[in-house]
Design a protein around this motif. Structure first.
Motif, PDB file in Angstrom:
ATOM      1  N   CYS A  17       0.828  -1.205   0.000  1.00 11.47           N
ATOM      2  CA  CYS A  17       0.000   0.000   0.000  1.00 11.47           C
ATOM      3  C   CYS A  17       0.862   1.255   0.000  1.00 11.47           C
ATOM      4  N   ILE A  18       0.210   2.356  -0.371  1.00  9.13           N
ATOM      5  CA  ILE A  18       0.793   3.688  -0.235  1.00  9.13           C
ATOM      6  C   ILE A  18       0.136   4.324   0.986  1.00  9.13           C
ATOM      7  N   GLU A  19       0.950   4.857   1.866  1.00 15.02           N
ATOM      8  CA  GLU A  19       0.431   5.444   3.104  1.00 15.02           C
ATOM      9  C   GLU A  19       0.775   6.928   3.168  1.00 15.02           C
ATOM     10  N   GLU A  20      -0.236   7.738   3.417  1.00 12.08           N
ATOM     11  CA  GLU A  20      -0.040   9.160   3.695  1.00 12.08           C
ATOM     12  C   GLU A  20      -0.629   9.438   5.075  1.00 12.08           C
ATOM     13  N   ILE A  60      -8.919   7.895  11.254  1.00 15.06           N
ATOM     14  CA  ILE A  60      -8.599   8.912  12.260  1.00 15.06           C
ATOM     15  C   ILE A  60      -8.345   8.174  13.568  1.00 15.06           C
ATOM     16  N   TYR A  61      -7.130   8.283  14.073  1.00 19.62           N
ATOM     17  CA  TYR A  61      -6.747   7.614  15.314  1.00 19.62           C
ATOM     18  C   TYR A  61      -6.826   8.605  16.479  1.00 19.62           C
ATOM     19  N   HIS A  62      -7.377   8.139  17.602  1.00 20.51           N
ATOM     20  CA  HIS A  62      -7.545   8.978  18.788  1.00 20.51           C
ATOM     21  C   HIS A  62      -6.770   8.394  19.968  1.00 20.51           C
ATOM     22  N   LEU A  63      -6.359   9.268  20.865  1.00 19.38           N
ATOM     23  CA  LEU A  63      -5.811   8.833  22.135  1.00 19.38           C
ATOM     24  C   LEU A  63      -6.961   8.401  23.042  1.00 19.38           C
ATOM     25  N   THR A  64      -6.626   7.828  24.190  1.00 27.53           N
ATOM     26  CA  THR A  64      -7.678   7.364  25.095  1.00 27.53           C
ATOM     27  C   THR A  64      -8.530   8.504  25.636  1.00 27.53           C
ATOM     28  N   ASN A  65      -8.003   9.735  25.589  1.00 21.87           N
ATOM     29  CA  ASN A  65      -8.806  10.885  26.051  1.00 21.87           C
ATOM     30  C   ASN A  65      -9.698  11.445  24.936  1.00 21.87           C
ATOM     31  N   GLY A  66      -9.696  10.772  23.775  1.00 20.82           N
ATOM     32  CA  GLY A  66     -10.551  11.173  22.672  1.00 20.82           C
ATOM     33  C   GLY A  66      -9.932  12.142  21.692  1.00 20.82           C
ATOM     34  N   GLN A  67      -8.712  12.585  21.951  1.00 18.49           N
ATOM     35  CA  GLN A  67      -8.089  13.580  21.075  1.00 18.49           C
ATOM     36  C   GLN A  67      -7.478  12.912  19.847  1.00 18.49           C
ATOM     37  N   PRO A  68      -7.848  13.342  18.636  1.00 21.28           N
ATOM     38  CA  PRO A  68      -7.252  12.755  17.430  1.00 21.28           C
ATOM     39  C   PRO A  68      -5.802  13.180  17.273  1.00 21.28           C
ATOM     40  N   PHE A  69      -4.947  12.239  16.889  1.00 23.59           N
ATOM     41  CA  PHE A  69      -3.528  12.562  16.734  1.00 23.59           C
ATOM     42  C   PHE A  69      -2.991  12.176  15.357  1.00 23.59           C
ATOM     43  N   ASP A  70      -3.705  11.326  14.623  1.00 21.78           N
ATOM     44  CA  ASP A  70      -3.206  10.847  13.340  1.00 21.78           C
ATOM     45  C   ASP A  70      -4.366  10.698  12.363  1.00 21.78           C
ATOM     46  N   TYR A  71      -4.204  11.291  11.190  1.00 24.19           N
ATOM     47  CA  TYR A  71      -5.164  11.117  10.102  1.00 24.19           C
ATOM     48  C   TYR A  71      -4.401  10.482   8.951  1.00 24.19           C
ATOM     49  N   SER A  72      -4.798   9.276   8.565  1.00 25.15           N
ATOM     50  CA  SER A  72      -4.054   8.523   7.562  1.00 25.15           C
ATOM     51  C   SER A  72      -4.935   8.137   6.383  1.00 25.15           C
ATOM     52  N   LYS A  73      -4.306   8.102   5.210  1.00 27.33           N
ATOM     53  CA  LYS A  73      -4.948   7.609   3.996  1.00 27.33           C
ATOM     54  C   LYS A  73      -4.074   6.499   3.427  1.00 27.33           C
ATOM     55  N   LEU A  74      -4.645   5.302   3.298  1.00 22.28           N
ATOM     56  CA  LEU A  74      -3.914   4.166   2.756  1.00 22.28           C
ATOM     57  C   LEU A  74      -4.582   3.694   1.472  1.00 22.28           C
ATOM     58  N   THR A  75      -3.772   3.552   0.434  1.00 22.76           N
ATOM     59  CA  THR A  75      -4.243   3.033  -0.848  1.00 22.76           C
ATOM     60  C   THR A  75      -3.646   1.651  -1.044  1.00 22.76           C
ATOM     61  N   TYR A  76      -4.506   0.633  -1.074  1.00 23.35           N
ATOM     62  CA  TYR A  76      -4.047  -0.754  -1.083  1.00 23.35           C
ATOM     63  C   TYR A  76      -3.970  -1.337  -2.493  1.00 23.35           C
ATOM     64  N   ASN A  77      -2.934  -2.136  -2.704  1.00 25.81           N
ATOM     65  CA  ASN A  77      -2.748  -2.931  -3.915  1.00 25.81           C
ATOM     66  C   ASN A  77      -3.740  -4.091  -3.868  1.00 25.81           C
ATOM     67  N   TYR A  78      -4.675  -4.123  -4.803  1.00 25.65           N
ATOM     68  CA  TYR A  78      -5.738  -5.127  -4.737  1.00 25.65           C
ATOM     69  C   TYR A  78      -5.210  -6.555  -4.900  1.00 25.65           C
TER      70      TYR A  78
END
Length: 235
Positions: A135-138, A204-222
């Motif tokens: 995959c390509i990850e951004e 969108i990944y969040h910490l346990t306190n609910g705060q988002p820290f990472d927004y990722s886009k992954l494009t997968y090789n089928y």
């Protein structure tokens, strides 16, 4: 870390290290209480956590059993551990295409709950399994929460760095799936033809306190991607 979580981690490691298979029985509750010097409620919470993760299942009056089949190469759509965990028996490498600090677009800022005037770490890389492009990850990391990244960290597991070096606790994630056709640049990176199918997953990944820290886009090789979802009964 809370004791029941420590016990859950140790039990999961025991299952993995001993290569236990679907249906293998774990020690009874009383044995686990003695082994971990823990109360019944603590062991019960640890087992409940593992049941929610799809690691074990409990049969009233019969015991505790391993749930997972020994099927590798499938990526869990519910896991927060990423695809490296799904391919732990394979050679996993990555190629960094870009790593810099920038201000986020409005889309990124909205997903991370921040201002367009704030800063993010931008990471673009290709993930390989056994030498084949998966995959390509951004990814965009809130620089206030993730203050430092370098090529060495990005070449390995960023999430391990976040939890172990920074001491942050990853909580939940939101995923959005979209099927489309790859463009010329994506095709070149993934070794495919322009117009081939692709699966995009935004997370969108969040910490346990609910705060988002990472927004990722992954494009997968089928041709290289396989996914699964484990469903659990309500506990």
């Amino acid at each position: 870390m809370l004791k029941y979580r420590e016990i859950a981690n140790e039990l999961e490691a025991y299952i993995r290290d001993n290569k236990l298979q679907q249906g293998d029985k774990l020690p009874v509750l009383e044995t686990l209480m003695t082994t971990f010097e823990a109360s019944k409620s603590t062991i019960t919470k640890a087992l409940g956590l593992l049941e929610k993760k799809g690691v074990v299942f409990q049969v009233r009056g019969s015991g505790i059993f391993v749930r997972r089949f020994n099927r590798t190469g499938y990526i869990s759509l519910l896991s927060k551990q990423g695809f490296k965990k799904s391919h732990e028996d394979h050679n996993h490498t990555s190629k960094i295409l870009e790593l810099d600090v920038r201000t986020p677009s409005e889309e990124v800022a909205n997903n991370l709950g921040m201002s367009v005037e704030d800063e993010v770490y931008y990471v673009k890389r290709i993930q390989y399994v056994d030498g084949k492009a998966l995959c390509i990850e951004e990814s965009f990391y809130n620089k206030t929460l993730i203050p430092y990244l370098n090529k060495e960290i990005v070449s390995e597991s960023i999430f391990n760095y976040i939890t172990e070096a920074l001491g942050l606790k990853i909580g939940f994630s939101d995923k959005y799936l979209h099927v489309d056709k790859i463009n010329a640049e994506e095709a070149e990176f993934l070794g495919l033809e322009t117009g081939d199918p692709k699966l995009d997953i935004e997370t969108i990944y969040h910490l346990t306190n609910g705060q988002p820290f990472d927004y990722s886009k992954l494009t997968y090789n089928y041709k290289q991607s396989q996914f699964f979802i484990q469903e659990n009964r309500e506990l």
